[in-house]
Design an enzyme around this catalytic site. Sequence first.
Site, PDB file in Angstrom:
ATOM      1  N   ARG A   5      44.772  41.677  36.809  1.00 51.29           N
ATOM      2  CA  ARG A   5      45.420  42.351  38.235  1.00 51.29           C
ATOM      3  C   ARG A   5      46.774  41.651  38.381  1.00 51.29           C
ATOM      4  O   ARG A   5      47.707  42.456  38.798  1.00 51.29           O
ATOM      5  CB  ARG A   5      44.554  42.624  39.302  1.00 51.29           C
ATOM      6  N   THR A   6      46.898  40.392  38.508  1.00 53.79           N
ATOM      7  CA  THR A   6      48.057  39.613  38.937  1.00 53.79           C
ATOM      8  C   THR A   6      49.117  40.005  37.808  1.00 53.79           C
ATOM      9  O   THR A   6      50.369  40.506  37.985  1.00 53.79           O
ATOM     10  CB  THR A   6      47.813  38.079  38.954  1.00 53.79           C
TER      11      THR A   6
ATOM     12  N   ARG B   4      51.913  32.189  35.119  1.00 50.08           N
ATOM     13  CA  ARG B   4      50.612  31.676  35.527  1.00 50.08           C
ATOM     14  C   ARG B   4      50.415  30.788  34.404  1.00 50.08           C
ATOM     15  O   ARG B   4      50.426  30.835  33.254  1.00 50.08           O
ATOM     16  CB  ARG B   4      49.547  32.723  35.377  1.00 50.08           C
TER      17      ARG B   4
HETATM   18  C1  NCD Z   1      42.204  35.264  41.364  1.00 45.85           C
HETATM   19  C2  NCD Z   1      42.735  34.091  40.567  1.00 45.85           C
HETATM   20  O1  NCD Z   1      43.054  34.374  39.558  1.00 45.85           O
HETATM   21  O2  NCD Z   1      42.761  33.036  41.094  1.00 45.85           O
HETATM   22  N1  NCD Z   1      42.182  36.583  41.220  1.00 45.85           N
HETATM   23  C3  NCD Z   1      43.480  37.231  41.039  1.00 45.85           C
HETATM   24  O3  NCD Z   1      44.667  36.649  40.965  1.00 45.85           O
HETATM   25  N2  NCD Z   1      43.246  38.455  41.491  1.00 45.85           N
HETATM   26  C4  NCD Z   1      40.652  35.155  41.610  1.00 45.85           C
HETATM   27  C5  NCD Z   1      39.586  34.787  40.778  1.00 45.85           C
HETATM   28  O4  NCD Z   1      39.967  34.820  39.459  1.00 45.85           O
HETATM   29  O5  NCD Z   1      38.574  34.487  41.141  1.00 45.85           O
END
Ligand code: NCD
Length: 299
Positions: free
Chosen positions: A47-48, A97
């Site tokens: 999702r990010t 990321r």
């Molecule tokens: C989170 C992450 O990547 O830290 N997810 C996200 O970005 N929506 C939380 C997770 O992975 O548990």
Amino acid sequence: MNPLDFSVEELEKLFTLANDIENHPQNYAHACDGKILATCFYEPSTRTRLSFESAMTRLGGRVIGFADANSSSAAKGESVSDTIRVISCYADICAMRHPKEGAPMVASEKSRIPVINAGDGGHYHPTQTLTDLLTIRSMKGHLDNFTIGLCGDLKFGRTVHSLINALVRYPGTRFIFISPEELRVPDYIIEMLREKNIPFEEVIRLEDVMPQLDLLYMTRVQKERFFNEEDYVRLKDFYVLDTTKMELAKQDMLVLHPLPRVNEISVEVDDDPRAAYFRQAQYGVYVRMALILTLLELV
Ligand code: NCD
């Protein structure tokens, strides 16, 4: 970019813009015509990454990037500093990321374009925090005077660390940390709360504190950050939020979760009007649209 890079007033502006985008998306459909976002993801994400891509696309811009370190030159040994210098020639803004804490920060020092931290190891996840804050503000009308319970993997959960850092700036915040002993909030955060005199409690049982909460932030046990499988298996189902536990909560409590969910929220809770996690994902797009516009100085 970290939520603390923005003052509380700047955050207010960002959230007002995000709500305007929500209500009048057509006014922003060409705001980023001709602009390019690079998504550099050295760690898995659904999702990010997709919400950044959706955000830029909905603004009329375009997206380039990679979703896997093995398909980038990192696999050949290139440093993030070199990668970002090159990406600066190709794109106007970058979302990164990385499994290494601080990598997006290092990259931003060498970059000619804004670099957004889209999650760095177990450290921070600032745009998830912007999403969380926008959700709370939009659904509750304010960000101060909440008792918030954070439940699950408070040790490795980067979304938790970022959210705590952001909420301490709002008056009347009280934290209740709900976790097994092994997954408690890191000491550096506890020390920061003590220094700032922010009230907090650490408990193990969710049921005991449920009636006090205005907000409940559930998290997944972060499998990928565990050193051994045995510990993960023992802790993964420590908390399961179900309808029985929801009966103990206030009628207007909100349940948040950054997603992905594993077993920590039973699917039966999804129909409860207090379940806000899928709306949260929608707010994630609006806030990233607002962030891109702000960082590109298009507003
Ligand atoms: C989170 C992450 O990547 O830290 N997810 C996200 O970005 N929506 C939380 C997770 O992975 O548990």
